[in-house]
Design an enzyme around this catalytic site. Structure first.
Site, PDB file in Angstrom:
ATOM      1  N   HIS A 167     -23.442 -19.097  22.992  1.00 60.55           N
ATOM      2  CA  HIS A 167     -24.361 -19.664  23.975  1.00 60.55           C
ATOM      3  C   HIS A 167     -23.842 -19.422  25.382  1.00 60.55           C
ATOM      4  O   HIS A 167     -24.437 -18.677  26.145  1.00 60.55           O
ATOM      5  CB  HIS A 167     -24.568 -21.162  23.708  1.00 60.55           C
ATOM      6  CG  HIS A 167     -25.462 -21.816  24.708  1.00 60.55           C
ATOM      7  ND1 HIS A 167     -25.172 -23.042  25.266  1.00 60.55           N
ATOM      8  CD2 HIS A 167     -26.625 -21.413  25.275  1.00 60.55           C
ATOM      9  CE1 HIS A 167     -26.134 -23.356  26.123  1.00 60.55           C
ATOM     10  NE2 HIS A 167     -27.028 -22.398  26.133  1.00 60.55           N
ATOM     11  N   HIS A 180     -22.182 -27.773  24.007  1.00 71.49           N
ATOM     12  CA  HIS A 180     -23.591 -28.137  23.784  1.00 71.49           C
ATOM     13  C   HIS A 180     -23.890 -28.275  22.298  1.00 71.49           C
ATOM     14  O   HIS A 180     -25.024 -28.162  21.869  1.00 71.49           O
ATOM     15  CB  HIS A 180     -24.528 -27.104  24.418  1.00 71.49           C
ATOM     16  CG  HIS A 180     -24.182 -26.760  25.831  1.00 71.49           C
ATOM     17  ND1 HIS A 180     -23.555 -25.589  26.184  1.00 71.49           N
ATOM     18  CD2 HIS A 180     -24.342 -27.468  26.981  1.00 71.49           C
ATOM     19  CE1 HIS A 180     -23.352 -25.570  27.492  1.00 71.49           C
ATOM     20  NE2 HIS A 180     -23.815 -26.702  28.000  1.00 71.49           N
TER      21      HIS A 180
HETATM   22  S1  FES Z   1     -21.466 -23.062  25.063  1.00 73.22           S
HETATM   23 FE1  FES Z   1     -21.536 -23.523  22.964  1.00 73.22          FE
HETATM   24  S2  FES Z   1     -23.412 -24.523  22.688  1.00 73.22           S
HETATM   25 FE2  FES Z   1     -23.356 -24.078  24.783  1.00 73.22          FE
END
Ligand code: FES
Length: 154
Positions: free
Chosen positions: A86, A105
């Site tokens: 992500h 997140h």
């Molecule tokens: S950086 Fe891992 S869920 Fe956002």
């Protein structure tokens, strides 16, 4: 050259381009149409050590790419990049559930599903590190998936 001969030559040349892997001259090879990269082999540790400890941290294909090798009784040793797909936070391995968890997140990646994202903001799996076991030595030899933050696995 006649038009027919020219077309035959052109089609043959284009067909050869379509099946040839892209080589970059630095030992890595990207298979066309995939995010799979073959890199020079790097010894990451011994099979017995990984089996005894359960996990082993290493970096591959360079020092900016942290990875974790995991002993899975049914599969032997598997390994993944530990940068969340992500936004690049370091993921943490949850041994009981055999998932990687991202503290930023809350994305989760399933080790038994080749690093597939199963929850959270991430939309792609963790890059899987291809391994080879040679005797008791374990080598990393390639990366299947795009390492976070890179336009390619260069
Ligand atoms: S950086 Fe891992 S869920 Fe956002």
């Amino acid at each position: 050259m006649k038009r027919r001969d020219f077309l035959k030559t052109s089609v043959g040349f284009l067909a050869a381009l379509a099946v040839a892997p892209a080589s970059f001259g630095t030992g890595r090879t990207k298979l066309e149409g995939t995010t799979y990269f073959k890199y020079p082999a790097k010894k990451i540790g011994s099979f017995n050590e990984i089996r005894r400890k359960g996990t082993l941290s290493f970096s591959y294909p360079d020092n900016d790419s942290p990875c974790l090798a995991i002993f899975v009784p049914e599969a032997g040793v598997v390994a993944f990049s530990t940068l969340c797909t992500h936004k690049g936070c370091p993921v943490i391995y949850n041994e009981q559930e055999r998932v990687f968890e991202c503290p930023c997140h809350y994305s989760r990646f399933d080790v038994d599903k080749e690093g597939q994202e199963v929850l959270g903001q991430a939309t792609t799996k963790l890059p899987r590190i291809e391994l080879e076991v040679r005797g008791n030595d374990v080598y990393a030899v390639g990366v299947d998936g795009l390492i976070w933050g890179r336009a390619s696995n260069v």
